[in-house]
Motif scaffolding. Structure first.
Motif, mmCIF file in Angstrom:
data_model
loop_
_atom_site.group_PDB
_atom_site.id
_atom_site.type_symbol
_atom_site.label_atom_id
_atom_site.label_comp_id
_atom_site.label_asym_id
_atom_site.label_seq_id
_atom_site.Cartn_x
_atom_site.Cartn_y
_atom_site.Cartn_z
ATOM 1 N N THR A 39 78.099 74.067 24.595
ATOM 2 C CA THR A 39 78.093 75.405 24.018
ATOM 3 C C THR A 39 78.461 75.296 22.539
ATOM 4 O OG1 THR A 39 80.419 75.753 24.512
ATOM 5 C CG2 THR A 39 78.814 76.432 26.211
ATOM 6 N N LYS A 40 78.227 76.351 21.786
ATOM 7 C CA LYS A 40 78.573 76.336 20.358
ATOM 8 C C LYS A 40 80.059 76.066 20.126
ATOM 9 C CE LYS A 40 74.761 79.276 18.869
ATOM 10 N NZ LYS A 40 74.376 80.551 18.264
ATOM 11 N N ILE A 43 80.743 72.350 20.695
ATOM 12 C CA ILE A 43 80.241 71.502 19.605
ATOM 13 C C ILE A 43 81.221 71.517 18.443
ATOM 14 C CG2 ILE A 43 78.446 71.307 17.825
ATOM 15 C CD1 ILE A 43 76.433 72.246 19.946
ATOM 16 N N ARG A 62 77.037 74.779 11.405
ATOM 17 C CA ARG A 62 76.195 75.974 11.344
ATOM 18 C C ARG A 62 75.167 75.930 12.479
ATOM 19 N NH1 ARG A 62 79.072 76.980 7.478
ATOM 20 N NH2 ARG A 62 78.795 76.687 5.273
ATOM 21 N N PHE A 63 74.672 77.098 12.846
ATOM 22 C CA PHE A 63 73.638 77.224 13.876
ATOM 23 C C PHE A 63 72.525 78.111 13.328
ATOM 24 C CE2 PHE A 63 77.627 76.357 15.987
ATOM 25 C CZ PHE A 63 77.292 75.341 16.858
ATOM 26 N N THR A 80 74.016 71.258 10.672
ATOM 27 C CA THR A 80 73.299 72.433 11.149
ATOM 28 C C THR A 80 72.586 72.083 12.448
ATOM 29 O OG1 THR A 80 72.932 73.105 8.854
ATOM 30 C CG2 THR A 80 71.610 74.202 10.540
ATOM 31 N N LYS A 83 67.528 75.469 17.175
ATOM 32 C CA LYS A 83 67.317 76.149 18.453
ATOM 33 C C LYS A 83 66.523 75.318 19.454
ATOM 34 C CE LYS A 83 67.760 80.835 16.774
ATOM 35 N NZ LYS A 83 67.195 82.184 16.740
ATOM 36 N N LYS A 88 71.640 71.005 21.053
ATOM 37 C CA LYS A 88 73.039 71.191 21.425
ATOM 38 C C LYS A 88 73.513 70.184 22.468
ATOM 39 C CE LYS A 88 72.921 76.036 20.234
ATOM 40 N NZ LYS A 88 71.490 76.275 20.186
#
Length: 165
Positions: A39-40, A43, A62-63, A80, A83, A88
């Motif tokens: 998950t963000k 990470i 960053r995403f 970065t 998607k 991920k």
């Protein structure tokens, strides 16, 4: 070892001859692209913990939608994630952190982005998190004819800096 892909490896640029071989090795020999998705927050936590472990400043994370690439590292320290489905996963995060560590240790851009110095740091990172031991990663790299400098199990940042200089 997993079945090799039936397509040939893309041609890498002259400035980075190991680029697509490293990508191929990560997908074929290490794998885990679908079942190690993070998950963000995980990470960000992983990157911060690795930076703390290696005693280097943590990069900004960053995403964004990056279309072509899954992730990228950019100086002076921004990772970065895109998607794409592979953006991920654990390997991508470790790979991009290795680029960050490489820049922090040697900011003068004297090495190839996926050269033997980068692989030394990448091997150290995957060993540090107990994903793949250094000796096993060396066997994998040898089977793909990837050049590397073999780190020791106990190497810290200062020892790694000496190895890649």
């Amino acid at each position: 070892m997993a079945r090799k892909f039936n397509r040939s490896t893309k041609r890498s640029p002259k400035s980075d001859p190991q680029q697509h071989i490293v990508y191929r090795m990560e997908s074929e020999a290490i794998g885990g692209r679908q079942y190690l998705t993070l998950t963000k927050p995980k990470i960000v936590s992983l990157i911060k913990n690795l930076a703390r472990n290696y005693h280097v400043p943590a990069p900004a994370v960053r995403f964004n939608d990056m279309t072509r690439w899954a992730a990228e590292w950019a100086p002076p320290g921004v990772i970065t994630f895109g998607k794409k489905t592979t953006s991920k996963d654990l390997l991508t995060a470790l790979h991009e952190f290795a680029h960050h560590l490489h820049y922090v240790i040697d900011p003068y851009d004297t090495h190839q982005p996926h050269g033997k110095e980068f692989m030394c740091l990448y091997m150290s990172i995957v060993d540090t998190i107990r994903l793949i031991p250094i000796n096993a990663m060396a066997v994998i790299c040898d089977s793909y004819k990837i050049k590397y400098i073999k780190p020791k199990d106990s190497d810290g940042v200062d020892e790694l800096k000496e190895l890649i200089k």
